[in-house]
Design a protein around this motif. Sequence first.
Motif, mmCIF file in Angstrom:
data_model
loop_
_atom_site.group_PDB
_atom_site.id
_atom_site.type_symbol
_atom_site.label_atom_id
_atom_site.label_comp_id
_atom_site.label_asym_id
_atom_site.label_seq_id
_atom_site.Cartn_x
_atom_site.Cartn_y
_atom_site.Cartn_z
ATOM 1 N N GLY A 120 0.786 -1.223 0.000
ATOM 2 C CA GLY A 120 0.000 0.000 0.000
ATOM 3 C C GLY A 120 0.820 1.275 0.000
ATOM 4 N N LYS A 121 2.130 1.134 0.151
ATOM 5 C CA LYS A 121 2.992 2.314 0.161
ATOM 6 C C LYS A 121 4.368 1.975 -0.381
ATOM 7 C CE LYS A 121 4.934 5.937 3.166
ATOM 8 N NZ LYS A 121 4.645 6.996 2.185
ATOM 9 N N GLY A 122 4.806 2.828 -1.299
ATOM 10 C CA GLY A 122 6.163 2.746 -1.819
ATOM 11 C C GLY A 122 6.598 4.181 -2.057
ATOM 12 N N PHE A 123 6.905 4.510 -3.282
ATOM 13 C CA PHE A 123 7.162 5.913 -3.605
ATOM 14 C C PHE A 123 5.847 6.699 -3.630
ATOM 15 C CE2 PHE A 123 10.883 3.727 -5.370
ATOM 16 C CZ PHE A 123 11.877 4.447 -4.715
ATOM 17 N N PHE A 124 4.746 5.955 -3.874
ATOM 18 C CA PHE A 124 3.408 6.539 -3.843
ATOM 19 C C PHE A 124 2.523 5.646 -2.979
ATOM 20 C CE2 PHE A 124 5.431 7.528 -7.943
ATOM 21 C CZ PHE A 124 5.451 8.915 -7.870
ATOM 22 N N GLN A 125 1.284 6.059 -2.760
ATOM 23 C CA GLN A 125 0.360 5.274 -1.949
ATOM 24 C C GLN A 125 -0.717 4.643 -2.822
ATOM 25 O OE1 GLN A 125 -1.095 7.016 1.670
ATOM 26 N NE2 GLN A 125 0.786 8.163 2.035
ATOM 27 N N TYR A 126 -1.234 3.465 -2.365
ATOM 28 C CA TYR A 126 -2.187 2.680 -3.146
ATOM 29 C C TYR A 126 -3.297 2.159 -2.245
ATOM 30 C CZ TYR A 126 1.774 2.926 -6.281
ATOM 31 O OH TYR A 126 2.804 3.400 -7.058
ATOM 32 N N ASP A 127 -4.498 2.001 -2.852
ATOM 33 C CA ASP A 127 -5.602 1.450 -2.071
ATOM 34 C C ASP A 127 -5.562 -0.070 -2.101
ATOM 35 O OD1 ASP A 127 -6.706 0.574 -4.501
ATOM 36 O OD2 ASP A 127 -8.095 2.263 -4.658
ATOM 37 N N GLU A 128 -6.582 -0.686 -1.498
ATOM 38 C CA GLU A 128 -6.583 -2.153 -1.374
ATOM 39 C C GLU A 128 -6.720 -2.853 -2.727
ATOM 40 O OE1 GLU A 128 -11.365 -2.501 -0.360
ATOM 41 O OE2 GLU A 128 -9.861 -3.014 1.152
ATOM 42 N N ASN A 129 -7.166 -2.120 -3.740
ATOM 43 C CA ASN A 129 -7.275 -2.704 -5.081
ATOM 44 C C ASN A 129 -6.017 -2.498 -5.911
ATOM 45 O OD1 ASN A 129 -10.006 -3.563 -4.748
ATOM 46 N ND2 ASN A 129 -10.658 -1.435 -5.038
ATOM 47 N N GLY A 130 -5.025 -1.846 -5.319
ATOM 48 C CA GLY A 130 -3.785 -1.600 -6.040
ATOM 49 C C GLY A 130 -3.813 -0.359 -6.896
ATOM 50 N N ASP A 131 -4.872 0.441 -6.749
ATOM 51 C CA ASP A 131 -4.963 1.693 -7.510
ATOM 52 C C ASP A 131 -4.256 2.806 -6.754
ATOM 53 O OD1 ASP A 131 -6.507 0.606 -9.597
ATOM 54 O OD2 ASP A 131 -8.325 0.799 -8.382
ATOM 55 N N ARG A 132 -3.579 3.632 -7.487
ATOM 56 C CA ARG A 132 -2.828 4.716 -6.865
ATOM 57 C C ARG A 132 -3.754 5.757 -6.260
ATOM 58 N NH1 ARG A 132 1.868 8.211 -9.925
ATOM 59 N NH2 ARG A 132 1.880 10.008 -8.526
ATOM 60 N N ILE A 133 -3.406 6.241 -5.064
ATOM 61 C CA ILE A 133 -4.138 7.294 -4.398
ATOM 62 C C ILE A 133 -3.464 8.613 -4.724
ATOM 63 C CG2 ILE A 133 -4.885 8.222 -2.168
ATOM 64 C CD1 ILE A 133 -4.733 5.318 -1.079
ATOM 65 N N TYR A 134 -4.192 9.490 -5.403
ATOM 66 C CA TYR A 134 -3.628 10.774 -5.806
ATOM 67 C C TYR A 134 -4.017 11.854 -4.808
ATOM 68 C CZ TYR A 134 -2.368 8.928 -10.382
ATOM 69 O OH TYR A 134 -1.811 8.197 -11.407
ATOM 70 N N GLU A 135 -3.036 12.545 -4.300
ATOM 71 C CA GLU A 135 -3.323 13.709 -3.497
ATOM 72 C C GLU A 135 -3.696 14.847 -4.442
ATOM 73 O OE1 GLU A 135 0.037 14.550 -1.077
ATOM 74 O OE2 GLU A 135 0.090 12.554 -0.173
ATOM 75 N N GLU A 136 -4.451 15.804 -3.915
ATOM 76 C CA GLU A 136 -4.992 16.862 -4.764
ATOM 77 C C GLU A 136 -3.905 17.605 -5.539
ATOM 78 O OE1 GLU A 136 -7.820 20.841 -4.408
ATOM 79 O OE2 GLU A 136 -7.593 19.471 -2.714
ATOM 80 N N GLU A 137 -2.775 17.827 -4.893
ATOM 81 C CA GLU A 137 -1.719 18.582 -5.561
ATOM 82 C C GLU A 137 -1.002 17.752 -6.603
ATOM 83 O OE1 GLU A 137 0.053 17.075 -1.591
ATOM 84 O OE2 GLU A 137 -1.842 17.890 -2.332
ATOM 85 N N GLN A 138 -1.205 16.410 -6.610
ATOM 86 C CA GLN A 138 -0.543 15.563 -7.591
ATOM 87 C C GLN A 138 -1.346 15.461 -8.894
ATOM 88 O OE1 GLN A 138 -0.195 12.175 -4.635
ATOM 89 N NE2 GLN A 138 1.742 11.966 -5.676
ATOM 90 N N GLN A 139 -2.624 15.786 -8.845
ATOM 91 C CA GLN A 139 -3.468 15.570 -10.013
ATOM 92 C C GLN A 139 -3.298 16.667 -11.056
ATOM 93 O OE1 GLN A 139 -7.470 14.920 -8.698
ATOM 94 N NE2 GLN A 139 -6.951 13.086 -7.563
#
Length: 295
Positions: free
Chosen positions: A276-295
């Motif tokens: 769930g965490k590496g260089f970025f964060q991911y949900d339980e389905n393996g989809d990346r979680i985008y912070e607002e400033e990253q989008q």
Amino acid sequence: MNIQNITVIGGGTMGRGIAELLASKGFETTIIEQNEALARNAYDRIEKSLDKKLSKWGITLAEKKITLSRIHTTDQEEALKNADFVIESVTEDMKTKLKVFEQCDKLCRPEVVLASNTSTLSLTEIAEATSRPEQVLGLHFVYPVTRVPLVEVVRGLKTSQDTVGTVLNILPKLGLKGIEVYESPGFVTTRLSVLLINEAVNTLMEGIANEQDIDRAMKYGYQFHRGPLEMADHLGLDAVLAALERLYREFGDVKYRPAPLLKKMVRAGYLGVKTGKGFFQYDENGDRIYEEEQQ
């Protein structure tokens, strides 16, 4: 050979992807895992993957049901007796793979080809664990298996042309392009990709740019589907580190020396999508979680 029943040994990320691809293309596919719980988990994760495609209109409900009907899971090695073709996809450890191939050699019919999904280990050494080294080769799939139409067909020292021909005849049925590779640590894809990832980690560690901008540079500048850091997260930072360390040991070239930050993150348990965490964060389905400033 008339190949209809293919056995995949190992129901991890790559094994599940291989099994899903095979079943979706019409092959009866059996996944062998260490125990019933892992076998069931492999099936459930494939169903979840198909549900995700269904929700995005990538497949129909009928296609999902047909694919699942072709997938069988077991913890019994005796299932190897019914295999027309075997693909090993267990952990990247030579002792483990040698044991698997010894068992395959004992239980599979004499004409059955045995393939390994190894990315860095010697096919020639693996083949010597069997009485049929000419029928052993590498099939190195690229993650995500069901979306990347490429596989490296790797010859060991004793792999026969008939064995390579058998595999090349199967690949078009799977919608895959095969490139023929002679055995060498990392082959083509791993050798090149981990170098890029390692240099991206060094670039991050030196403070030249942040994670988002490093990946954006390669995605928008060079049309990469994923940036190198997100790629590392999907491969697994532990797997990237292990590949670099093997290449470093094999070649003795400092260009393969793993970045200190990569080692630090693996020690901390930040392995990417799987945790769930590496260089970025991911949900339980393996989809990346985008912070607002990253989008």
